[in-house]
Design a protein around this motif. Sequence first.
Motif, PDB file in Angstrom:
ATOM      1  N   GLN A  72      45.371  20.555 -97.813  1.00 14.22           N
ATOM      2  CA  GLN A  72      46.311  19.499 -98.207  1.00 14.22           C
ATOM      3  C   GLN A  72      46.250  19.204 -99.701  1.00 14.22           C
ATOM      4  O   GLN A  72      47.260  18.832-100.306  1.00 14.22           O
ATOM      5  N   HIS A  73      45.086  19.401-100.333  1.00 16.21           N
ATOM      6  CA  HIS A  73      44.995  19.218-101.788  1.00 16.21           C
ATOM      7  C   HIS A  73      45.837  20.271-102.507  1.00 16.21           C
ATOM      8  O   HIS A  73      46.541  19.967-103.473  1.00 16.21           O
ATOM      9  N   LEU A  74      45.747  21.513-102.028  1.00 17.64           N
ATOM     10  CA  LEU A  74      46.509  22.592-102.656  1.00 17.64           C
ATOM     11  C   LEU A  74      48.006  22.414-102.419  1.00 17.64           C
ATOM     12  O   LEU A  74      48.817  22.686-103.314  1.00 17.64           O
ATOM     13  N   LEU A  75      48.365  21.970-101.227  1.00 22.00           N
ATOM     14  CA  LEU A  75      49.779  21.693-100.944  1.00 22.00           C
ATOM     15  C   LEU A  75      50.330  20.649-101.903  1.00 22.00           C
ATOM     16  O   LEU A  75      51.429  20.800-102.446  1.00 22.00           O
ATOM     17  N   LYS A  76      49.557  19.594-102.108  1.00 22.91           N
ATOM     18  CA  LYS A  76      49.996  18.518-103.005  1.00 22.91           C
ATOM     19  C   LYS A  76      50.161  19.042-104.433  1.00 22.91           C
ATOM     20  O   LYS A  76      51.126  18.698-105.115  1.00 22.91           O
ATOM     21  N   GLU A  77      49.232  19.898-104.869  1.00 23.65           N
ATOM     22  CA  GLU A  77      49.345  20.492-106.208  1.00 23.65           C
ATOM     23  C   GLU A  77      50.614  21.331-106.341  1.00 23.65           C
ATOM     24  O   GLU A  77      51.177  21.435-107.429  1.00 23.65           O
ATOM     25  N   GLN A  78      51.027  21.929-105.262  1.00 25.71           N
ATOM     26  CA  GLN A  78      52.215  22.792-105.244  1.00 25.71           C
ATOM     27  C   GLN A  78      53.422  22.064-104.640  1.00 25.71           C
ATOM     28  O   GLN A  78      54.308  22.686-104.059  1.00 25.71           O
ATOM     29  N   GLY A  79      53.442  20.744-104.766  1.00 26.67           N
ATOM     30  CA  GLY A  79      54.462  19.931-104.110  1.00 26.67           C
ATOM     31  C   GLY A  79      55.887  20.349-104.407  1.00 26.67           C
ATOM     32  O   GLY A  79      56.708  20.475-103.490  1.00 26.67           O
ATOM     33  N   ALA A  80      56.216  20.585-105.656  1.00 24.36           N
ATOM     34  CA  ALA A  80      57.595  20.939-106.011  1.00 24.36           C
ATOM     35  C   ALA A  80      57.990  22.277-105.402  1.00 24.36           C
ATOM     36  O   ALA A  80      59.090  22.409-104.840  1.00 24.36           O
ATOM     37  N   SER A  81      57.118  23.267-105.477  1.00 17.34           N
ATOM     38  CA  SER A  81      57.458  24.570-104.901  1.00 17.34           C
ATOM     39  C   SER A  81      57.470  24.516-103.374  1.00 17.34           C
ATOM     40  O   SER A  81      58.273  25.197-102.729  1.00 17.34           O
ATOM     41  N   THR A  82      56.609  23.673-102.794  1.00 14.87           N
ATOM     42  CA  THR A  82      56.609  23.504-101.340  1.00 14.87           C
ATOM     43  C   THR A  82      57.928  22.887-100.894  1.00 14.87           C
ATOM     44  O   THR A  82      58.540  23.342 -99.916  1.00 14.87           O
ATOM     45  N   TRP A  83      58.398  21.881-101.606  1.00 18.98           N
ATOM     46  CA  TRP A  83      59.674  21.257-101.274  1.00 18.98           C
ATOM     47  C   TRP A  83      60.821  22.260-101.399  1.00 18.98           C
ATOM     48  O   TRP A  83      61.701  22.335-100.540  1.00 18.98           O
ATOM     49  N   LYS A  84      60.809  23.061-102.441  1.00 19.40           N
ATOM     50  CA  LYS A  84      61.858  24.067-102.619  1.00 19.40           C
ATOM     51  C   LYS A  84      61.860  25.045-101.447  1.00 19.40           C
ATOM     52  O   LYS A  84      62.921  25.394-100.920  1.00 19.40           O
ATOM     53  N   LEU A  85      60.681  25.484-101.034  1.00 17.84           N
ATOM     54  CA  LEU A  85      60.604  26.396 -99.886  1.00 17.84           C
ATOM     55  C   LEU A  85      61.149  25.731 -98.627  1.00 17.84           C
ATOM     56  O   LEU A  85      61.902  26.338 -97.859  1.00 17.84           O
ATOM     57  N   MET A  86      60.770  24.472 -98.426  1.00 13.98           N
ATOM     58  CA  MET A  86      61.185  23.760 -97.222  1.00 13.98           C
ATOM     59  C   MET A  86      62.678  23.476 -97.201  1.00 13.98           C
ATOM     60  O   MET A  86      63.362  23.788 -96.227  1.00 13.98           O
ATOM     61  N   ASP A  87      63.179  22.876 -98.245  1.00 14.59           N
ATOM     62  CA  ASP A  87      64.547  22.385 -98.234  1.00 14.59           C
ATOM     63  C   ASP A  87      65.541  23.388 -98.801  1.00 14.59           C
ATOM     64  O   ASP A  87      66.633  23.535 -98.282  1.00 14.59           O
ATOM     65  N   GLY A  88      65.145  24.067 -99.853  1.00 11.27           N
ATOM     66  CA  GLY A  88      66.078  25.001-100.492  1.00 11.27           C
ATOM     67  C   GLY A  88      66.112  26.367 -99.844  1.00 11.27           C
ATOM     68  O   GLY A  88      67.174  26.996 -99.754  1.00 11.27           O
ATOM     69  N   ASP A  89      64.959  26.833 -99.372  1.00 15.32           N
ATOM     70  CA  ASP A  89      64.862  28.203 -98.859  1.00 15.32           C
ATOM     71  C   ASP A  89      64.765  28.281 -97.341  1.00 15.32           C
ATOM     72  O   ASP A  89      64.694  29.375 -96.788  1.00 15.32           O
ATOM     73  N   GLY A  90      64.726  27.133 -96.668  1.00 15.41           N
ATOM     74  CA  GLY A  90      64.684  27.141 -95.204  1.00 15.41           C
ATOM     75  C   GLY A  90      63.381  27.670 -94.620  1.00 15.41           C
ATOM     76  O   GLY A  90      63.385  28.341 -93.583  1.00 15.41           O
ATOM     77  N   ALA A  91      62.286  27.363 -95.277  1.00 14.69           N
ATOM     78  CA  ALA A  91      60.981  27.884 -94.840  1.00 14.69           C
ATOM     79  C   ALA A  91      60.613  27.432 -93.430  1.00 14.69           C
ATOM     80  O   ALA A  91      61.021  26.370 -92.968  1.00 14.69           O
TER      81      ALA A  91
END
Length: 133
Positions: A62-81
């Motif tokens: 969860q620490h690493l996810l938070k560090e990568q928050g912007a790219s995680t959001w892009k994968l989730m919402d923009g790329d349909g991850a």
Amino acid sequence: RRHQKFSEKKSVGSNTLYFGCKRKEIDYLYQDELERYQEEGVLTDLYLAFSRQDPTRKVYVQHLLKEQGASTWKLMDGDGAYIYVCGGVKMGHDVTETLKEIVSTHGQMSFDNASSYLSRLSSQGRYVQELWS
């Protein structure tokens, strides 16, 4: 993914893996395979969290996810991850809470709406948890 990419010559999207365990030298069971997949481009990103490697600092997924928050959001919402969470119940809860924070912050929505967003992903089969105690 590897088979699709190399044998079937199919175009595959990005593939990000967050892997966490206590100690690299004891628990990182698939190190050779995962690092080879990254070298081959099967894994786009490989983030490693070893919670007991450094006695002065615990690092969790969860620490690493938070560090990568912007790219995680892009994968989730923009790329349909599609997101798969496997591990202990506590870890699964912590990852879910972190994802809600990411969705709330980067998706610019309330925490309640972020929770609903994750629920929608779950109902679509895009957020799956396989957890055990």
